[in-house]
Motif scaffolding. Structure first.
Motif, mmCIF file in Angstrom:
data_model
loop_
_atom_site.group_PDB
_atom_site.id
_atom_site.type_symbol
_atom_site.label_atom_id
_atom_site.label_comp_id
_atom_site.label_asym_id
_atom_site.label_seq_id
_atom_site.Cartn_x
_atom_site.Cartn_y
_atom_site.Cartn_z
ATOM 1 N N ARG A 220 0.770 -1.142 0.131
ATOM 2 C CA ARG A 220 -0.141 0.096 0.060
ATOM 3 C C ARG A 220 0.865 1.146 -0.032
ATOM 4 N N ALA A 221 0.325 2.285 -0.539
ATOM 5 C CA ALA A 221 0.855 3.601 -0.622
ATOM 6 C C ALA A 221 1.149 4.073 0.861
ATOM 7 N N ALA A 222 2.555 4.940 0.699
ATOM 8 C CA ALA A 222 2.816 5.538 2.221
ATOM 9 C C ALA A 222 2.445 7.037 1.992
ATOM 10 N N ASP A 223 3.151 7.903 1.253
ATOM 11 C CA ASP A 223 2.811 9.156 1.100
ATOM 12 C C ASP A 223 3.572 9.610 -0.419
ATOM 13 N N GLY A 224 3.355 11.170 -0.834
ATOM 14 C CA GLY A 224 3.961 11.291 -1.965
ATOM 15 C C GLY A 224 5.436 11.435 -2.020
ATOM 16 N N LYS A 225 6.241 11.496 -0.946
ATOM 17 C CA LYS A 225 7.689 11.306 -0.802
ATOM 18 C C LYS A 225 8.223 9.967 -1.003
ATOM 19 N N THR A 226 7.264 9.168 -0.888
ATOM 20 C CA THR A 226 7.751 7.669 -1.125
ATOM 21 C C THR A 226 7.293 7.016 -2.389
ATOM 22 N N ASP A 227 6.173 7.439 -2.719
ATOM 23 C CA ASP A 227 5.378 6.833 -3.787
ATOM 24 C C ASP A 227 5.183 7.527 -5.216
ATOM 25 N N ALA A 228 5.492 7.152 -6.186
ATOM 26 C CA ALA A 228 5.265 7.681 -7.568
ATOM 27 C C ALA A 228 3.761 7.796 -7.426
ATOM 28 N N THR A 229 3.467 9.038 -8.203
ATOM 29 C CA THR A 229 1.999 9.319 -8.728
ATOM 30 C C THR A 229 1.592 9.101 -9.941
ATOM 31 N N GLY A 230 0.432 8.311 -10.253
ATOM 32 C CA GLY A 230 -0.014 7.822 -11.549
ATOM 33 C C GLY A 230 -0.780 8.671 -12.426
ATOM 34 N N HIS A 231 -0.881 8.652 -13.449
ATOM 35 C CA HIS A 231 -1.625 9.694 -14.088
ATOM 36 C C HIS A 231 -2.623 8.878 -15.115
ATOM 37 N N ARG A 232 -3.589 9.590 -15.816
ATOM 38 C CA ARG A 232 -4.683 9.200 -16.563
ATOM 39 C C ARG A 232 -3.863 8.895 -17.989
ATOM 40 N N LYS A 233 -4.633 8.644 -19.175
ATOM 41 C CA LYS A 233 -3.871 8.274 -20.393
ATOM 42 C C LYS A 233 -3.569 9.605 -21.057
ATOM 43 N N ASP A 234 -4.197 10.726 -20.329
ATOM 44 C CA ASP A 234 -3.683 11.984 -21.075
ATOM 45 C C ASP A 234 -2.185 12.349 -20.734
ATOM 46 N N GLY A 235 -1.583 11.643 -19.559
ATOM 47 C CA GLY A 235 -0.339 11.929 -19.012
ATOM 48 C C GLY A 235 -0.214 13.216 -18.307
ATOM 49 N N ARG A 236 -1.535 13.800 -18.111
ATOM 50 C CA ARG A 236 -1.160 14.980 -17.294
ATOM 51 C C ARG A 236 -2.101 14.829 -15.753
ATOM 52 N N THR A 237 -3.084 14.011 -15.758
ATOM 53 C CA THR A 237 -4.078 14.148 -14.799
ATOM 54 C C THR A 237 -3.563 13.094 -13.689
ATOM 55 N N PRO A 238 -3.450 13.427 -12.608
ATOM 56 C CA PRO A 238 -2.900 12.477 -11.565
ATOM 57 C C PRO A 238 -4.204 11.706 -11.050
ATOM 58 N N VAL A 239 -3.780 10.554 -10.694
ATOM 59 C CA VAL A 239 -4.976 9.629 -10.097
ATOM 60 C C VAL A 239 -4.387 9.069 -8.652
ATOM 61 N N PRO A 240 -5.506 8.668 -7.905
ATOM 62 C CA PRO A 240 -5.272 8.220 -6.313
ATOM 63 C C PRO A 240 -4.390 7.003 -6.442
ATOM 64 N N ALA A 241 -3.587 6.817 -5.348
ATOM 65 C CA ALA A 241 -2.878 5.658 -5.496
ATOM 66 C C ALA A 241 -3.854 4.482 -5.135
ATOM 67 N N PHE A 242 -3.278 3.379 -5.720
ATOM 68 C CA PHE A 242 -4.150 2.328 -6.108
ATOM 69 C C PHE A 242 -4.295 1.206 -5.097
ATOM 70 N N ASP A 243 -5.856 1.199 -4.617
ATOM 71 C CA ASP A 243 -5.897 0.305 -3.426
ATOM 72 C C ASP A 243 -6.764 -1.039 -4.315
ATOM 73 N N ALA A 244 -5.926 -2.141 -3.910
ATOM 74 C CA ALA A 244 -6.379 -3.470 -4.441
ATOM 75 C C ALA A 244 -7.626 -4.076 -3.953
ATOM 76 N N GLY A 245 -8.019 -3.551 -2.812
ATOM 77 C CA GLY A 245 -9.182 -4.244 -2.205
ATOM 78 C C GLY A 245 -8.886 -5.753 -2.010
ATOM 79 N N GLY A 246 -9.710 -6.568 -2.393
ATOM 80 C CA GLY A 246 -9.695 -7.988 -1.874
ATOM 81 C C GLY A 246 -8.568 -8.608 -3.185
ATOM 82 N N PHE A 247 -8.173 -8.003 -3.807
ATOM 83 C CA PHE A 247 -7.247 -8.487 -4.961
ATOM 84 C C PHE A 247 -5.782 -8.363 -4.676
#
Length: 360
Positions: A220-247
């Motif tokens: 799981r993610a810790a914070d922005g200093k540790t974890d890279a920030t993902g982006h949408r297909k446009d390559g500009r819009t950030p997305v939240p850290a991935f939460d795998a749930g039950g997966f």
């Protein structure tokens, strides 16, 4: 129909004793140029291509976004389905240690009072994608759609996933067809948790992370200093850290490029590892399918032929990141490539990473 050798998880791989030549200065200069080119072609906010040749590492990072406060090669990246290589090794370690056999019915692991039936889905079926289960469980899309651009998997927790499995049988008789299934590998994780009485995160830490010194790897993610920030297909819009749930077992791992290289280097040189037997076993083909049995799989890896010998690899993607892991025993090369842009049509990242390793 699938064909699995009876010695699974098997004897040492047929490429175990390959002795590739060591690279010279000219090779290293050419490698630096290729790494820089691969980063540029990948067209993502953050990109890292990390290579190990005979234990000597070379990393190149870059991207379309301004450099983050932390060097890109020190951030943790979501590796998505490439997490299954960690899961396959974990299961194989438990089998080699005599904790499990791989033949345990998943139903019996999750609910010992429930009869397994004449053709049960076993742990081996789940890790080899031959369980007969669909790619995702029933009801997943209905729950996930409201969060499709943010965190759809987080809306399908562990109890719902295992409950669905216990209520609904596989679509096909286990062991007769191959169908890639995030659902199946996730059920595997919960079944192993249940039968061992140990949380998945603790199992992964004890069996893989600590033995291989992977201090920069987590679920799981810790914070922005540790974890890279993902982006949408446009390559500009950030997305939240991935939460795998039950997966979790199918796609929760996030790791630094250095940790990913250490993980791959252990596969290239099992002899010096505390998990030598399991590392050799995850190279062994357990499934051959398709015309002429051209599609070859191991417990943890896809395996393709090259002119010099087999190449092992696995890719993965989340809502905003991509990863490619692979190694070639014939050349003593490992590649860990990551980027922070969601996969899109004609995306260059995966093809570039695959071609890079195949060209080694």
């Amino acid at each position: 129909m699938t064909d699995r050798p009876t010695n699974w998880p098997g004897d040492p791989a047929d490429d175990e004793h390959a002795t590739p030549p060591a690279p010279g200065p000219a090779d290293e200069a050419a490698l630096d140029d290729r790494l820089a080119g691969a980063v540029d072609v990948s067209d993502a906010p953050d990109v890292v291509f990390a290579v190990s040749r005979h234990g000597r590492r070379a990393l190149h990072s870059g991207g379309t976004a301004p450099p983050p406060a932390v060097p890109r090669e020190d951030l943790r990246y979501e590796i998505g389905s490439a997490s299954k290589t960690f899961t396959g090794l974990l299961l194989t370690r438990l089998i080699h240690d005599g904790v499990l056999t791989g033949g345990e019915p998943a139903v019996a692991c999750l609910d010992p009072a429930r009869p397994a039936g004449p053709d049960p889905v076993t742990l081996a079926h789940l890790i080899t994608h031959t369980s007969g289960l669909p790619g995702l469980p029933a009801g997943f899309l209905r729950l996930a759609l409201p969060a499709w651009r943010t965190n759809p998997y987080a809306r399908y927790p562990a109890d719902r996933l295992t409950g669905t499995f216990l209520r609904h049988g596989p679509k096909h008789r286990p062991g007769t067809r191959w169908h890639y299934s995030n659902y199946g590998v996730s059920v595997l994780g919960h079944a192993v948790e249940a039968v061992t009485g140990t949380a998945w995160e603790d199992l992964l830490t004890r069996q893989v992370l600590h033995p291989f010194g992977l201090s920069g790897t987590a679920l799981r993610a810790a914070d922005g200093k540790t974890d890279a920030t993902g982006h949408r297909k446009d390559g500009r819009t950030p997305v939240p850290a991935f939460d795998a749930g039950g997966f979790q077992a199918a796609g929760a791992v996030r790791s630094t490029p250095h940790d990913l290289l250490a993980f791959l280097e252990a596969h290239l040189d099992p002899a010096g590892s505390p998990a030598a037997g399991a590392l050799r076993a995850v190279r062994v083909p357990v499934l051959r399918r398709g015309l002429g049995h051209r599609h070859v799989h191991t417990v943890a890896w896809f395996r393709h032929p090259t002119d010099g010998g087999p190449m092992y690899f696995h890719s993965g993607a989340t809502l905003g990141q991509q990863a490619f892991l692979g190694f070639r025993p014939d050349t003593g090369t490992a590649l860990a490539a990551v980027c922070t842009r969601r996969f899109r049509a004609r995306d260059p990242f995966m093809t570039t990473a695959y071609a890079f390793l195949a060209g080694e």
